[in-house]
Design an enzyme around this catalytic site. Structure first.
Site, PDB file in Angstrom:
ATOM      1  N   HIS A 145       0.837  -1.198   0.000  1.00 23.61           N
ATOM      2  CA  HIS A 145       0.000   0.000   0.000  1.00 23.61           C
ATOM      3  C   HIS A 145       0.873   1.249   0.000  1.00 23.61           C
ATOM      4  CE1 HIS A 145       0.846  -0.660   4.290  1.00 23.61           C
ATOM      5  NE2 HIS A 145       0.715   0.646   4.423  1.00 23.61           N
ATOM      6  N   ASP A 147       0.872   5.127   1.757  1.00 22.42           N
ATOM      7  CA  ASP A 147       0.228   5.770   2.900  1.00 22.42           C
ATOM      8  C   ASP A 147      -0.660   6.946   2.510  1.00 22.42           C
ATOM      9  OD1 ASP A 147       1.268   3.921   4.575  1.00 22.42           O
ATOM     10  OD2 ASP A 147       2.778   5.219   5.479  1.00 22.42           O
ATOM     11  N   HIS A 205       4.915  -0.048   0.197  1.00 20.78           N
ATOM     12  CA  HIS A 205       5.519  -0.944   1.182  1.00 20.78           C
ATOM     13  C   HIS A 205       4.481  -1.915   1.723  1.00 20.78           C
ATOM     14  CE1 HIS A 205       3.958   2.602   3.332  1.00 20.78           C
ATOM     15  NE2 HIS A 205       3.644   1.745   4.286  1.00 20.78           N
ATOM     16  N   ARG A 215       4.058  -9.553  17.283  1.00 25.05           N
ATOM     17  CA  ARG A 215       4.843  -8.391  16.841  1.00 25.05           C
ATOM     18  C   ARG A 215       4.169  -7.111  17.311  1.00 25.05           C
ATOM     19  NH1 ARG A 215       4.639  -4.721  12.448  1.00 25.05           N
ATOM     20  NH2 ARG A 215       6.549  -4.437  11.204  1.00 25.05           N
TER      21      ARG A 215
END
Length: 243
Positions: A145, A147, A205, A215
């Site tokens: 995607h 941002d 990214h 995570r």
């Protein structure tokens, strides 16, 4: 690197808006201390205990109050009241505020920003649990995607890692995808490490799938627009009880 055209289509703020060849990315190690990481994790875990996404990712945005619970969002501050649990106190969010201020200064220095830079929404802690399969399309965090296409106000995106690949989890690398002659680049999360980059189409990214463990990361986004700025994103924290 050269900025993607979309930056030129948005309102321009001299001395702040990425333009021409002022776009780029950087990585720094040990931006936050181990004490700060522990405090941020403890704060997030205490709030996330009131909810939790059903499909892997859990999001906690203390400014809006949004907390993943199953396949919806609830207001974490209301959840504290309804559960009878003590809400987050000002001392608990001190490290959060200090880290955001420190990161803002790093972005300003790295990109030679002279105009005011504002924290913008969403700014959030994310938790990705490998043992929970996706339940909705929003749980599929691993897709590429850009941002600025998801968040109109973003000019600069930053991520602080609160967990380490190979220790608390495996997988979950942050990947800058290949663009033209610029090759794919990946970063394995490590506690206290930080990524900063301009938010446009120059840097598509994604996050690789977390294959085991959990995570944690803190995403902090900044805008050149005063109207998009968050004035006091931790203002709903309460005073500490008397000693």
């Amino acid at each position: 690197v050269a900025c993607a055209p979309r930056h030129d289509e948005r309102p321009h703020v001299d001395g702040c808006t990425p333009a021409a060849d002022r776009c780029g990315r950087l990585v720094r190690s040990r931006v936050a201390s181990e004490t700060q990481i522990r405090q941020l994790r403890a704060m997030a875990e205490r709030a996330m205990a009131l909810g939790g996404g059903a499909g892997g990712p859990t999001i906690l945005d203390l400014h809006s109050g949004a907390l993943s619970k199953d396949d919806v969002f609830i207001d974490v501050w209301q959840a504290f009241n309804l559960s009878g649990a003590a809400p987050l106190t000002k001392s608990e969010v001190t490290d959060y505020r200090e880290v955001v201020d420190s990161v803002r200064r790093m972005v300003e220095a790295a990109f030679q920003i002279e105009a005011p830079l504002y924290l913008t929404a969403p700014t959030f802690v994310s938790r990705i649990s490998a043992n929970l399969p996706p339940k909705t399309p929003m749980d599929e965090y691993w897709h590429t995607h850009i941002d600025t296409e998801q968040y109109e106000a973003f000019d600069y995106t930053t991520i602080l890692y609160l967990s380490s690949d190979g220790v608390e989890h495996t997988g979950g690398q942050f990947v800058f995808d290949e663009v033209g002659e610029r090759k794919r680049a990946a970063l394995a999360p490590a506690r206290g490490d930080w990524i900063g980059f301009t938010s446009g189409a120059e840097f598509p990214h994604h996050v690789e799938k977390v294959t085991s463990g959990v995570r944690y990361a803190l995403t902090m986004a900044f805008s050149c627009s005063k109207e998009a700025g968050i004035i006091d994103f931790l203002g709903r924290a309460v005073d500490d009880p008397p000693a």
